[in-house]
Design a protein around this motif. Structure first.
Motif, PDB file in Angstrom:
ATOM      1  N   HIS A   1       9.883   1.334  -0.845  1.00 53.98           N
ATOM      2  CA  HIS A   1      10.659   1.912  -1.945  1.00 53.98           C
ATOM      3  C   HIS A   1      11.194   3.308  -1.632  1.00 53.98           C
ATOM      4  O   HIS A   1      11.782   3.946  -2.513  1.00 53.98           O
ATOM      5  N   TYR A   2      10.986   3.795  -0.416  1.00 51.23           N
ATOM      6  CA  TYR A   2      11.400   5.142  -0.048  1.00 51.23           C
ATOM      7  C   TYR A   2      12.429   5.090   1.093  1.00 51.23           C
ATOM      8  O   TYR A   2      12.490   4.106   1.834  1.00 51.23           O
ATOM      9  N   PRO A   3      13.189   6.166   1.280  1.00 49.99           N
ATOM     10  CA  PRO A   3      14.030   6.247   2.475  1.00 49.99           C
ATOM     11  C   PRO A   3      13.165   6.145   3.733  1.00 49.99           C
ATOM     12  O   PRO A   3      12.073   6.720   3.792  1.00 49.99           O
ATOM     13  N   VAL A   4      13.639   5.396   4.731  1.00 55.78           N
ATOM     14  CA  VAL A   4      12.869   5.163   5.956  1.00 55.78           C
ATOM     15  C   VAL A   4      13.577   5.826   7.129  1.00 55.78           C
ATOM     16  O   VAL A   4      14.759   5.585   7.377  1.00 55.78           O
TER      17      VAL A   4
ATOM     18  N   ALA B   1       0.829  -1.206   0.000  1.00 57.70           N
ATOM     19  CA  ALA B   1       0.000   0.000   0.000  1.00 57.70           C
ATOM     20  C   ALA B   1       0.867   1.261   0.000  1.00 57.70           C
ATOM     21  O   ALA B   1       0.606   2.212  -0.753  1.00 57.70           O
ATOM     22  N   LEU B   2       1.892   1.282   0.838  1.00 64.97           N
ATOM     23  CA  LEU B   2       2.790   2.437   0.870  1.00 64.97           C
ATOM     24  C   LEU B   2       3.420   2.683  -0.492  1.00 64.97           C
ATOM     25  O   LEU B   2       3.524   3.825  -0.957  1.00 64.97           O
ATOM     26  N   ASN B   3       3.843   1.611  -1.133  1.00 64.60           N
ATOM     27  CA  ASN B   3       4.526   1.743  -2.423  1.00 64.60           C
ATOM     28  C   ASN B   3       3.593   2.188  -3.543  1.00 64.60           C
ATOM     29  O   ASN B   3       4.066   2.647  -4.596  1.00 64.60           O
TER      30      ASN B   3
ATOM     31  N   LEU C   1       9.472   7.673   4.276  1.00 67.80           N
ATOM     32  CA  LEU C   1       8.528   7.117   5.246  1.00 67.80           C
ATOM     33  C   LEU C   1       9.117   7.343   6.632  1.00 67.80           C
ATOM     34  O   LEU C   1      10.222   6.882   6.918  1.00 67.80           O
ATOM     35  N   VAL C   2       8.388   8.048   7.493  1.00 66.66           N
ATOM     36  CA  VAL C   2       8.814   8.285   8.867  1.00 66.66           C
ATOM     37  C   VAL C   2       8.020   7.353   9.775  1.00 66.66           C
ATOM     38  O   VAL C   2       6.801   7.215   9.623  1.00 66.66           O
ATOM     39  N   LEU C   3       8.701   6.728  10.718  1.00 66.30           N
ATOM     40  CA  LEU C   3       8.055   5.782  11.625  1.00 66.30           C
ATOM     41  C   LEU C   3       7.981   6.343  13.042  1.00 66.30           C
ATOM     42  O   LEU C   3       8.922   6.985  13.526  1.00 66.30           O
TER      43      LEU C   3
ATOM     44  N   GLY D   1      14.336  -0.609  -0.414  1.00 67.75           N
ATOM     45  CA  GLY D   1      14.817  -1.592  -1.369  1.00 67.75           C
ATOM     46  C   GLY D   1      13.937  -1.609  -2.602  1.00 67.75           C
ATOM     47  O   GLY D   1      13.147  -0.685  -2.838  1.00 67.75           O
ATOM     48  N   THR D   2      14.063  -2.652  -3.382  1.00 71.21           N
ATOM     49  CA  THR D   2      13.272  -2.809  -4.597  1.00 71.21           C
ATOM     50  C   THR D   2      12.403  -4.049  -4.471  1.00 71.21           C
ATOM     51  O   THR D   2      12.597  -4.871  -3.570  1.00 71.21           O
TER      52      THR D   2
END
Length: 372
Positions: free
Chosen positions: A150-153, A77-79, A110-112, A143-144
């Protein structure tokens, strides 16, 4: 997972070479005029990675929905959000979003907001890399492919990551491993480039900050000022960070695990013999004084939003202590927040991926004009 050397100050005496020095962060104000801002990003919380072996979970995790299949749906969903448009209507009513009807820009990250793992990384009696942290990294390290974000975390820790003691004599091993993971992902040095480098990293509290254009963002881990379980308060660092980076009135967004909701602020109720919003006894998670100390540091700065986690099933948009506060449903239940900050407005849309199909439904929205 990234290579993790031994913790923190081990480089200080390395031949006088200064290997422990973080890369310098120039004051945002000293760099001249404030840069323009148009930043779209995601926020999520309470991943609760739960594997303790190759195919088994911690007790009760399956019943609570804390499965790897749930995390895979969440990651998918995020991707996929870049394929969507900002909602025009939610629940049959206009969303009121300034971005309504426009294409969602590729998220910058993506911020956690804490509880990346269910049991302190999934440790066992003998110190070693926890299976829960391995599971978390296999899904929520950039990663892929369909099984990785798919985004910096931008990682954040919560009570499930930090409260559990290890088996003597390794009492703090659980906490050390989780804090190492955050540091090695975000703290660059002269000789080490972090995968997602923070502009300013506090080696004592693991609080860190970064900038997207003219927006300043701060990760406060469990909560700003946390000194629980031998943690070192980051309030002095936060005070200096805001003075260096946000004294010109630029917008600031904060992230932490605990909030100002009823669950985060409950106290012991001696009559009911439980923690609840009506109790007059000791605080369960963080105290009134701790909240007041954090709010005191924030005075005078343009804090446009605070994002948190901790409570799992309820999407929340509310005002607490004079600040607009946002909490999506837990990640393992499919929840996340979609956020856009420009020079003129803040848009926040809370969303949830269906537990079977993974289809995204927007549940709540908030928009406000920004100035200054």
């Amino acid at each position: 997972m990234p290579f993790r050397p031994a913790r923190r100050h081990f480089l200080i005496g390395a031949g006088g070479l200064g290997l422990s020095f973080a890369l310098p962060r120039l004051s945002a104000i000293a760099q001249g005029a404030r840069p323009m801002t148009d930043a779209t990003f995601l926020f999520s919380c309470d991943v609760h990675a739960c594997l303790v072996s190759a195919d088994s979970l911690s007790p009760n995790c399956a019943a609570e929905g804390k499965t790897d299949a749930a995390l895979l749906r969440h990651v998918a969903a995020l991707n996929s959000v870049g394929d969507l448009t900002w909602p025009v209507a939610i629940g049959g009513k206009p969303s009121g979003l300034a971005s309504a009807g426009t294409q969602i820009a590729p998220p910058l990250g993506l911020v956690l907001g804490g509880d990346m793992t269910d049991d302190g990384g999934g440790q066992v009696k003998v110190p070693g890399e926890g299976r829960q942290l391995q599971q978390f990294a296999s899904r929520y390290q950039q990663g892929t492919g369909p099984d990785r974000v798919h985004y910096p975390v931008y990682n954040g820790l919560g009570n499930h990551d930090l409260d559990q003691d290890g088996v003597a004599p390794h009492i703090d091993w659980y906490r050390r491993e989780l804090r190492d993971y955050v540091e090695l992902n975000h703290r660059s040095t002269v000789f080490y480039k972090a995968p997602v480098p923070a502009g300013n990293y506090d080696i004592d509290s693991d609080n860190y900050s970064w900038d997207w254009g003219g927006l300043h963002l701060v990760q406060l881990q469990r909560f700003g000022g946390d000194d629980t379980k031998h943690a070192i308060s980051g309030l002095a660092w936060l005070k200096q960070d805001l003075a260096d980076a946000a004294a010109d009135g630029r917008p600031v967004v904060l992230f932490q695990h605990y909030g100002w909701d009823q669950f985060s602020t409950e106290h012991w109720d001696p009559t009911a013999k439980t923690f609840d919003p009506h109790g007059a006894g000791p605080a369960h998670w963080w105290t009134d004084a701790e909240r007041a100390a954090l709010l005191d540091v924030l005075k005078g700065y343009n804090v446009i939003g605070i994002f948190h986690g901790h409570e799992h099933p309820t999407p929340m948009i509310y005002n607490g202590a004079g600040h607009d506060i946002f909490k999506p449903v837990a990640a393992f239940l499919g929840g996340f927040a979609l956020v856009r900050v420009t020079d003129g407005f803040l848009d926040v849309a809370l969303a949830q991926a269906d537990e079977t199909s993974g289809e995204i439904t927007f549940t709540n929205a908030f928009s406000k004009r920004l100035s200054g």
